[in-house]
Design a protein around this motif. Structure first.
Motif, PDB file in Angstrom:
ATOM      1  N   ASP A  27      60.088  36.127  71.753  1.00 28.70           N
ATOM      2  CA  ASP A  27      61.029  35.109  71.296  1.00 28.70           C
ATOM      3  C   ASP A  27      60.524  34.438  70.008  1.00 28.70           C
ATOM      4  N   TRP A  28      59.984  35.280  69.142  1.00 31.29           N
ATOM      5  CA  TRP A  28      59.482  34.784  67.855  1.00 31.29           C
ATOM      6  C   TRP A  28      60.418  35.227  66.712  1.00 31.29           C
ATOM      7  N   HIS A  51      50.614  31.400  70.781  1.00 30.49           N
ATOM      8  CA  HIS A  51      50.112  30.865  69.529  1.00 30.49           C
ATOM      9  C   HIS A  51      50.152  31.959  68.454  1.00 30.49           C
ATOM     10  N   ASP A  52      50.949  31.736  67.418  1.00 26.31           N
ATOM     11  CA  ASP A  52      51.063  32.687  66.305  1.00 26.31           C
ATOM     12  C   ASP A  52      50.205  32.172  65.149  1.00 26.31           C
ATOM     13  N   LEU A  53      49.154  32.911  64.798  1.00 25.77           N
ATOM     14  CA  LEU A  53      48.282  32.478  63.697  1.00 25.77           C
ATOM     15  C   LEU A  53      49.008  32.521  62.351  1.00 25.77           C
ATOM     16  N   ASN A 104      58.330  23.974  63.258  1.00 26.81           N
ATOM     17  CA  ASN A 104      57.727  24.412  62.002  1.00 26.81           C
ATOM     18  C   ASN A 104      57.253  25.858  62.057  1.00 26.81           C
ATOM     19  N   ASP A 105      57.384  26.499  63.215  1.00 32.06           N
ATOM     20  CA  ASP A 105      56.931  27.883  63.341  1.00 32.06           C
ATOM     21  C   ASP A 105      58.016  28.841  62.855  1.00 32.06           C
ATOM     22  N   CYS A 125      53.499  37.749  61.959  1.00 29.57           N
ATOM     23  CA  CYS A 125      53.151  37.366  63.332  1.00 29.57           C
ATOM     24  C   CYS A 125      51.829  37.965  63.787  1.00 29.57           C
ATOM     25  N   ILE A 126      50.899  37.074  64.121  1.00 27.00           N
ATOM     26  CA  ILE A 126      49.562  37.469  64.552  1.00 27.00           C
ATOM     27  C   ILE A 126      49.275  36.715  65.848  1.00 27.00           C
ATOM     28  N   GLU A 127      49.306  37.436  66.963  1.00 26.11           N
ATOM     29  CA  GLU A 127      49.150  36.800  68.265  1.00 26.11           C
ATOM     30  C   GLU A 127      47.696  36.415  68.530  1.00 26.11           C
ATOM     31  N   ASP A 128      47.470  35.200  68.990  1.00 28.47           N
ATOM     32  CA  ASP A 128      46.123  34.821  69.408  1.00 28.47           C
ATOM     33  C   ASP A 128      45.779  35.627  70.669  1.00 28.47           C
TER      34      ASP A 128
END
Ligand code: GTP
Ligand code: MG
Length: 335
Positions: free
Chosen positions: A274-275, A296-298, A281-282, A287-290
């Motif tokens: 769901d990104w 949490h998207d870095l 603000n995201d 998209c870089i998954e923690d």
């Protein structure tokens, strides 16, 4: 663009490799820096345990994850055990205690996004930031360090990419570009995805290390000494990998649909997380998954303007690696 044909027709690929390795070597911290860090940690530990006998200090970030350059500042986490403490109160108290010793510029920044105490130790010349109960950062530091022990090419690649990002001004989260942590995750993912793969996916393997932190279950295979030689079926050199890394982010990555995920060792779809749209603000433009905080998207710091800057820099780097007779000069040219 096929990098094999390119690298094969380049007679100077060996020389380029040697140049990258020389840059890598020049950035590695010398042994005596580790000694100085230990010295400062011992001093801090003495003060902390006197005031809070149960508390413990951990190093995290680049000074402990093996991706730190020489002369870096150190990041320290004060673990208080109790989760229900007033961080600001602890930090103010800590600053008071440390001011009484021979430490300089001791300052509590209690209203920062991550509240910290900053200080400089004149004996070792090291500056340091101390935060409270940021244990997930301590655990992801261990994960990164464990990955770095599997294949030396990860450390070499990440040093080159970090050095490039710092030189080109795209390692500034407050300006909407990526953190060093994000770049290292990109390198790990990239090496997991090579064929044959250069790195395994430790979180998909048998669990040998398990800890629950802030309600996040962190588990993975940490007996990495057993994985020696994992990547040896892949003979790619550092120059080839740098070339392919930039080429991937310039021309192959599907920014509209894909999330890179070292947790799964594969690409995950933005839809599944769901990104796909901006929430608060995201913006999820890259998209870089923690690995542990999976919501949490870095890449969340990246906005409409900075995604263009980033992608142009990836394209520029790919172009230089492709055509420039001496890529090392232009690649790291100050912006
Ligand atoms: P340098 O640029 O060499 O200082 O690298 P660094 O690894 O210390 O940089 P950075 O400030 O990016 O990260 C510090 C540590 O904070 C990381 O190693 C992670 O353990 C942790 N961390 C966890 N989440 C985040 C995040 O969202 N952003 C950043 N920047 N760091 C995070
Ligand atoms: Mg740091």
């Amino acid at each position: 663009r096929n990098y094999r044909s390119r690298t094969e027709c380049r007679g100077d690929i060996q020389r380029l490799n040697a140049s990258f390795l020389a840059i890598y070597e020049s950035l590695i911290p010398p042994e005596e820096e580790k000694e100085k860090q230990k010295q400062l940690m011992a001093l801090l530990d003495k003060h902390v345990t006197k005031e809070w006998p149960e508390a413990r200090l951990f190093l995290y970030g680049s000074c402990a994850n093996s991706f730190g350059f020489r002369k870096s500042d150190i990041d320290v986490c004060l673990a208080m055990g109790d989760a229900d403490i007033d961080k600001a109160e602890i930090l103010l108290k800590l600053a008071d205690i440390l001011k009484s010793d021979n430490l300089e510029n001791v300052q509590a920044l209690t209203r920062a996004r991550v509240p910290i105490v900053k200080l400089m130790d004149p004996t070792t010349g090291i500056s340091c930031d101390i935060c409270v109960n940021n244990l997930l950062a301590v655990i992801n530091t261990k994960l990164l360090r464990d990955y770095s022990k599997i294949d030396i090419r990860l450390r070499q690649l990440a040093f080159i990419i970090k050095h490039w990002a710092k030189s080109r001004g795209v390692n500034e989260t407050y300006q909407g570009t990526l953190s060093s942590y994000a770049y290292v995750l990109m390198c790990i993912h990239f090496l997991q995805m090579r064929t044959p793969s250069i790195l395994p996916c430790l979180q998909e393997m048998e669990t040998t290390y398990k800890i629950n932190v802030d309600n996040v279950e962190c588990c993975y295979f940490d007996k990495v000494e057993k994985l020696e030689g994992f990547g040896s079926r892949n003979g790619e050199s550092i120059a080839q990998l740098v070339w392919a890394f930039f080429n991937y982010w310039a021309h192959s990555h599907d920014y509209a649909n894909d999330v890179i995920s070292i947790r799964t060792g594969s690409l995950v779809s933005k839809r599944a997380k769901d990104w796909t749209r901006r929430i608060g603000n995201d913006r999820h433009l890259i998209c870089i998954e923690d690995p542990f905080e999976v919501t949490h998207d870095l890449g969340r710091v990246v906005d409409k303007r900075s995604i263009r800057v980033l992608r142009e820099e990836f394209e520029r780097a790919a172009e230089i690696m492709q055509y420039d007779p001496n890529p090392c000069v232009k690649l790291f040219e100050p912006y």
